[in-house]
Design an enzyme around this catalytic site. Sequence first.
Site, PDB file in Angstrom:
ATOM      1  N   HIS A  78       0.831  -1.206   0.000  1.00 24.21           N
ATOM      2  CA  HIS A  78       0.000   0.000   0.000  1.00 24.21           C
ATOM      3  C   HIS A  78       0.865   1.254   0.000  1.00 24.21           C
ATOM      4  O   HIS A  78       1.969   1.282   0.545  1.00 24.21           O
ATOM      5  CB  HIS A  78      -0.998   0.002   1.162  1.00 24.21           C
ATOM      6  N   ASP A  80      -0.162   4.446   1.079  1.00 25.26           N
ATOM      7  CA  ASP A  80      -0.400   5.461   2.102  1.00 25.26           C
ATOM      8  C   ASP A  80       0.371   5.164   3.383  1.00 25.26           C
ATOM      9  O   ASP A  80       0.788   4.028   3.631  1.00 25.26           O
ATOM     10  CB  ASP A  80      -1.896   5.575   2.408  1.00 25.26           C
ATOM     11  N   ASP A 140       6.265   1.373   6.471  1.00 23.86           N
ATOM     12  CA  ASP A 140       4.918   0.825   6.348  1.00 23.86           C
ATOM     13  C   ASP A 140       4.117   1.741   5.423  1.00 23.86           C
ATOM     14  O   ASP A 140       3.547   2.720   5.858  1.00 23.86           O
ATOM     15  CB  ASP A 140       4.281   0.751   7.735  1.00 23.86           C
ATOM     16  N   GLU A 174      -4.937   1.992   2.733  1.00 23.14           N
ATOM     17  CA  GLU A 174      -4.954   0.791   3.563  1.00 23.14           C
ATOM     18  C   GLU A 174      -4.994   1.143   5.041  1.00 23.14           C
ATOM     19  O   GLU A 174      -5.662   0.471   5.835  1.00 23.14           O
ATOM     20  CB  GLU A 174      -3.723  -0.060   3.253  1.00 23.14           C
ATOM     21  N   GLU A 175      -4.281   2.193   5.419  1.00 21.59           N
ATOM     22  CA  GLU A 175      -4.163   2.545   6.828  1.00 21.59           C
ATOM     23  C   GLU A 175      -5.474   3.030   7.438  1.00 21.59           C
ATOM     24  O   GLU A 175      -5.608   3.068   8.667  1.00 21.59           O
ATOM     25  CB  GLU A 175      -3.081   3.613   7.021  1.00 21.59           C
ATOM     26  N   ASP A 197       3.995  -6.533   3.737  1.00 23.66           N
ATOM     27  CA  ASP A 197       3.559  -5.471   4.648  1.00 23.66           C
ATOM     28  C   ASP A 197       3.791  -5.859   6.101  1.00 23.66           C
ATOM     29  O   ASP A 197       3.188  -5.296   7.004  1.00 23.66           O
ATOM     30  CB  ASP A 197       2.070  -5.177   4.401  1.00 23.66           C
TER      31      ASP A 197
END
Length: 409
Positions: A78, A80, A140, A174-175, A197
Amino acid sequence: MDQLIERFLRYVSFDTQSNPSVAHCPSTDGQTVLAEQLKKELIELELCDVELDENGYLMARLPSNVEHDVPSIGFIAHMDTAPDASGKEVKPQIVENYKGGDIALGAGDEVLSPIQYPDLNKLHGHNIITTDGTTLLGADNKAGIAEIITAIAYLKANPEIKHGDISIGFTPDEEIGRGANLFNVEKFGAQWAYTIDGGPIGELEYENFNATSADVICHGVNVHPGTAKDKMVNAMNIAAKFQLMMPAEETPECTEGYEGFYHLKSMEPAVAKTELGYIIRDFDREGLEHRKAFMQQKVDELNSQLTKGRVELILEDCYFNMREMVEPHPHVIELAKEAMIACDVKPDIKPIRGGTDGARLSFMGLPCPNIFTGGYNFHGIHEFITVEGMEQAVKVIVKLAENTAVKYQ
């Protein structure tokens, strides 16, 4: 591998923090800016079917280089970063050959200490990339992006390594729990996939929390405090009573492993109305239902005590444990374990105490466990990652692609 670190440091310079208060996708313009850059790089790598859709989902494909049929697999990360800490103007630093002790973060007083983070004691001799203590790092999940692209570039540069079709997907938001909302599984074209991830070297995860959000809304009455006698009902006092009814030992800071929790993550206080934002987590579906029922019971109990004011509860299921969707496909896990072992990495199979795009995607028909990136302490200013962990992640991705072709030849 020099390109791996160069890519990573370039990607973290993009401010891609997602925003839960924005409804459209992607929730922030910075994610689109990074997606456009990644699209350009994938085209330069001469990948096929490179497409960035209107919702910020970027996909591409590395075609098979074998004649026999091989299942198409995918790798997903991801774009973001978390809203928990700023991702603007990230200034990473590389600590070479870490010898132990505190690591000063930038020029301020902030340090990365092995007393607070004992994992550092296992990393003597490693090269560690940290923040400067003012922002998160963005490993991340920009580490996952850099690792996937580096692995694909390596496969392209070494055609003697056999592989089937490899699908690549980079997702927004995603976050904030929306990374899989608009993911087109059919277009992606993989039979199974892996999110890159995870955390420290060796992590392999195919279990995650069942998740529900719980909004507790306390209604009061606001009047001028000078004439409030027998009229005012302070919703903040009602909210405080409710929070004290929750089990103090079942919170994130008191639980680990397979233990679930209730977490008060936000509050919007006011006299007339106070909103408490909780998340509920449990690895077992029945356990999650029990927790939801417990919260409703406490709301009903508090309402029965109130002569004025009231409390309401709004529950919304967010995602479920991917284990039930991945376990019927044991080869997906076995291939990942075998690839790690072949790269001298000991698989560390553990549950994710959180969520992942892979959970939602698994329920959408794409079994999708999670593989390590080499990172630690995500979502905060003490986030860091090791160069060695990133390099091992690249090797595992390459070996996974190769082993899949060999297994199905």
